[in-house]
Structure formats: C-alpha cells, structure tokens
Motif scaffolding. Structure first.
Motif, PDB file in Angstrom:
ATOM      1  N   SER A  60      48.544  -5.220 -34.030  1.00 27.38           N
ATOM      2  CA  SER A  60      49.255  -6.340 -33.417  1.00 27.38           C
ATOM      3  C   SER A  60      50.752  -6.037 -33.320  1.00 27.38           C
ATOM      4  N   GLY A  61      51.354  -5.644 -34.428  1.00 29.89           N
ATOM      5  CA  GLY A  61      52.784  -5.369 -34.441  1.00 29.89           C
ATOM      6  C   GLY A  61      53.163  -4.199 -33.537  1.00 29.89           C
ATOM      7  N   THR A  62      52.283  -3.227 -33.445  1.00 29.67           N
ATOM      8  CA  THR A  62      52.553  -2.077 -32.569  1.00 29.67           C
ATOM      9  C   THR A  62      52.601  -2.526 -31.109  1.00 29.67           C
ATOM     10  N   ILE A  63      51.671  -3.382 -30.727  1.00 23.86           N
ATOM     11  CA  ILE A  63      51.683  -3.915 -29.362  1.00 23.86           C
ATOM     12  C   ILE A  63      52.968  -4.709 -29.124  1.00 23.86           C
ATOM     13  N   VAL A  64      53.349  -5.537 -30.099  1.00 22.92           N
ATOM     14  CA  VAL A  64      54.551  -6.377 -29.967  1.00 22.92           C
ATOM     15  C   VAL A  64      55.801  -5.522 -29.748  1.00 22.92           C
ATOM     16  N   TYR A  65      55.985  -4.484 -30.574  1.00 18.24           N
ATOM     17  CA  TYR A  65      57.192  -3.649 -30.465  1.00 18.24           C
ATOM     18  C   TYR A  65      57.189  -2.858 -29.149  1.00 18.24           C
ATOM     19  N   HIS A  66      56.076  -2.221 -28.847  1.00 17.27           N
ATOM     20  CA  HIS A  66      56.056  -1.375 -27.646  1.00 17.27           C
ATOM     21  C   HIS A  66      56.086  -2.201 -26.366  1.00 17.27           C
ATOM     22  N   ALA A  67      55.487  -3.382 -26.382  1.00 20.75           N
ATOM     23  CA  ALA A  67      55.606  -4.264 -25.214  1.00 20.75           C
ATOM     24  C   ALA A  67      57.067  -4.680 -25.037  1.00 20.75           C
ATOM     25  N   ALA A  68      57.747  -4.992 -26.137  1.00 20.16           N
ATOM     26  CA  ALA A  68      59.157  -5.362 -26.060  1.00 20.16           C
ATOM     27  C   ALA A  68      59.975  -4.236 -25.426  1.00 20.16           C
ATOM     28  N   ALA A  69      59.709  -3.005 -25.859  1.00 20.84           N
ATOM     29  CA  ALA A  69      60.461  -1.863 -25.321  1.00 20.84           C
ATOM     30  C   ALA A  69      60.250  -1.716 -23.817  1.00 20.84           C
ATOM     31  N   ARG A  70      59.102  -2.194 -23.325  1.00 24.95           N
ATOM     32  CA  ARG A  70      58.788  -2.123 -21.889  1.00 24.95           C
ATOM     33  C   ARG A  70      59.172  -3.415 -21.158  1.00 24.95           C
ATOM     34  N   GLY A  71      59.793  -4.338 -21.888  1.00 24.20           N
ATOM     35  CA  GLY A  71      60.236  -5.583 -21.276  1.00 24.20           C
ATOM     36  C   GLY A  71      59.122  -6.568 -21.005  1.00 24.20           C
ATOM     37  N   ILE A  72      57.987  -6.396 -21.688  1.00 23.13           N
ATOM     38  CA  ILE A  72      56.854  -7.313 -21.496  1.00 23.13           C
ATOM     39  C   ILE A  72      56.872  -8.361 -22.602  1.00 23.13           C
ATOM     40  N   ALA A  73      57.119  -9.607 -22.216  1.00 20.31           N
ATOM     41  CA  ALA A  73      57.166 -10.698 -23.198  1.00 20.31           C
ATOM     42  C   ALA A  73      55.754 -11.225 -23.468  1.00 20.31           C
ATOM     43  N   LEU A  74      55.436 -11.404 -24.741  1.00 26.77           N
ATOM     44  CA  LEU A  74      54.129 -11.938 -25.139  1.00 26.77           C
ATOM     45  C   LEU A  74      54.298 -13.349 -25.683  1.00 26.77           C
ATOM     46  N   ASP A  75      53.337 -14.205 -25.381  1.00 27.38           N
ATOM     47  CA  ASP A  75      53.376 -15.565 -25.917  1.00 27.38           C
ATOM     48  C   ASP A  75      52.588 -15.691 -27.220  1.00 27.38           C
ATOM     49  N   GLY A  76      51.644 -14.790 -27.436  1.00 29.12           N
ATOM     50  CA  GLY A  76      50.848 -14.864 -28.655  1.00 29.12           C
ATOM     51  C   GLY A  76      49.954 -13.650 -28.815  1.00 29.12           C
ATOM     52  N   VAL A  77      49.668 -13.304 -30.054  1.00 28.02           N
ATOM     53  CA  VAL A  77      48.720 -12.225 -30.362  1.00 28.02           C
ATOM     54  C   VAL A  77      47.869 -12.702 -31.538  1.00 28.02           C
ATOM     55  N   GLU A  78      46.571 -12.773 -31.326  1.00 30.37           N
ATOM     56  CA  GLU A  78      45.636 -13.157 -32.381  1.00 30.37           C
ATOM     57  C   GLU A  78      44.634 -12.025 -32.549  1.00 30.37           C
ATOM     58  N   THR A  79      44.451 -11.577 -33.770  1.00 26.87           N
ATOM     59  CA  THR A  79      43.603 -10.411 -34.019  1.00 26.87           C
ATOM     60  C   THR A  79      42.536 -10.745 -35.050  1.00 26.87           C
ATOM     61  N   THR A  80      41.294 -10.461 -34.712  1.00 23.59           N
ATOM     62  CA  THR A  80      40.216 -10.606 -35.694  1.00 23.59           C
ATOM     63  C   THR A  80      39.648  -9.222 -35.986  1.00 23.59           C
ATOM     64  N   ILE A  81      39.183  -9.041 -37.223  1.00 24.68           N
ATOM     65  CA  ILE A  81      38.716  -7.720 -37.635  1.00 24.68           C
ATOM     66  C   ILE A  81      37.580  -7.872 -38.630  1.00 24.68           C
TER      67      ILE A  81
END
Lengths: 186, 186
Positions: free
Chosen positions: A98-119
């Motif tokens: 989840s955090g990896t997606i958040v950081y790398h999306a930020a670097a690409r200028g992609i804003a996320l509204d939410g990330v929910e992860t089940t495992i």
C-alpha cells in the motif's frame, strides 16, 4: 516564493531531494534497520525498535523506542495478548505494498483518495510441528487484494498496479533473503 | 489426579494433544491468517487483525481486533508515528525464531531461563526508489543473534540451536513464498 507540493501526503520536494541525493551518492542509500526481542513466557514476547542507520548517519529522531508485543491465540497455546508473528508478516506485507503505491503514485503526480488492502496467508501447522518434512513451516501461499480509489484514467490505473514491484516487503517474502542466525548461550 | 506439566510457559498436555490431533487428522493443521490495512496519509497506515481459521474452525476467541500502525521516520518522509514495515519484518522474524525455540525446547523437556534476540537487516534504498534495476527493494541480508540462558548441557544446547529450522517466519523470509496480488479500483 517557494510552493510546497504534497501528493498523497508525500512531500514531493523532499522526495525528489532524496532521489537526487541518492543518485549523486549511492552510499546514502544504505539503510540498516534493527530490533531486539525479549522472551516473556510461552509464545509471548516483546520487541523494542528504535535506532537505525540510513542516509549516511545514525538516526536520532526517535526519543523513545517503539514496543511491539507478540502472542499466540489459545489454539496455539497462547492467551491472545497480541497478534502472532505470522500475522505481523501479513501486516508488514499489506502495509508495504500500500505505502509503495502511495509514494510512487505521488512521484508520478497521481493523487489517490483511498487504499484498502486485505491479505490472507495459508499454512500447514505440520511444518512447524515437524510432523512431515515435506511440509514447509511458513506460508504456502499469500493472497493480497489492494483496492485503490481516485480520479485516474485507465493508463494511470495500469501504472498504479505495476508499482507493487518496488515494495521491499513483497520482495522479501516473494524472494529468498539470506538470513544468518547465530545461537549463543548466556 | 491430573498433573499439568508446563515448561517455558507451554502446557505440554495441550501441546501433545495438538500433535496427536494433527497427526490423526492432517486437515486440522490447516491455518489461514488474515489482516486488513487502511491507508491514512503518506507512509502512515493502520492494520486490523482479528479472525483466522485453524484447527478445523473459524476462531472466535478474539472479541476485539488488534490494531497495528505503520509509519516512516522523517528521513523516509514520515513522522515516526510507528515502526516501518521493514522493522516489522525484523520483529516478526526475531520473535518467531525465539518462540519456536521456546516451544520445541519445551516439547523436549528443556527449560529455558531466558531468550534475548537481536536482529538487523541491510537494504539499499535504490531498489525501492527504482534507481537501479540490479538493486533489490528488500533486505540484502539479515543477521540474527539469539542468546539463550538455562541449565542445559552441550548436547541440549546443540539441539536448541537446531530448532530454528521449524520457524515459520524464518522459512518465509529465507525461501520464496508465492504472493498473488490483485489490484482493483473502487
């Protein structure tokens, strides 16, 4: 005027600063994380986490150690005082992708509204118990579902989905890590 | 008269009962652990852990979920609200090798007075940042030192040292685990 740009809670100026610094001097990329575990009773133990090395120096920003407890549920002879170690692995893996997606999306200028992860992870206790040498002690398989919300197009979604390749814990769990264990006596 | 025998905090009657039950019906050895992570901001997220399946049924002994937070230190653009995911992996591995020794020593009638475990993991941030495809995102190596105290002889110490082979998290980190990741959009 200096404008700070933050995407997904990630300060892009600082992130690009880190990337520039590490690119110029790869020695700054060296990190060493550490922990210390104290056995209490049965499956109950306590880990303290504080110091680490990174970016060319010992970190001194944590004034108090973090304390993380482990126990087992009754069926595994514990008293449910805390999650067990297999559950902590799932926590680490879910939070990391989840955090990896958040950081790398930020670097690409992609804003996320939410990330929910089940495992979920499946294991066969015969491995831990040593009842069958063909059964591994650890997880036989792990399934992760990451649900991302945001105003992005199909190409951006495809890019978001590909970002999991940068996740450190995904790499640690999916691929072999050399683990050297030294057992000493007091 | 029924005498309960406990070694290292492990109830040996219950442990042998578990081993007998699993030996008679290997389906009872199937466990599935689970977690759910909710992203909050930047590297900050929260995992809840409660239900699992094991010993032939859904567990219902946990009335409230455990909550486990993750964050990053400032040098990794967080605010030190909790350990990061790489540190949780070290916690899980240290606690697991320790607990594995405790349970298996108990099964062999070896009483331990103490177990202290230190662990460190080295990684190169260029892997996470995607700056060099030859650098893995995860730990390049992990070092564990387990110090055990107790009144045991040299043969018993050698046996104690060998028990780490049963550790689930050691297996998960040392060897590949198939991880299936599905990214969906809300």
């Amino acid at each position: 005027m200096h404008v700070t740009s933050t995407v997904n809670g990630v300060d892009l100026d600082r992130l690009s600063g880190t990337i520039d610094a590490v690119s110029a001097d790869p020695a700054l990329a060296r990190f060493q994380f550490r922990a210390r575990n104290h056995w209490i009773d049965g499956g109950y133990s306590r880990t303290t986490i504080k110091d680490f090395y990174g970016a060319g120096q010992e970190d001194d920003t944590r004034t108090e150690p973090f304390t993380v407890d482990t126990d087992e549920p009754p069926v595994l002879l514990g008293e449910n005082r805390a999650p067990n170690t297999g559950e902590y692995v799932l926590h680490a893996l879910a939070a990391c992708v989840s955090g990896t997606i958040v950081y790398h999306a930020a670097a690409r200028g992609i804003a996320l509204d939410g990330v929910e992860t089940t495992i979920q992870g499946d294991l066969d206790l015969r491995g831990f118990l040593g009842l069958d040498s063909n059964v591994r002690p650890g997880y036989e398989q792990i399934q992760v579902t990451i649900n991302v919300a945001g105003d992005f197009d199909d190409d951006q979604f495809a890019e978001i989905a590909s970002l999991i390749r940068y996740s450190p814990v995904r790499d640690i769990v999916s691929n072999p890590v050399p683990v050297a264990i030294d057992v000493t006596r007091a």
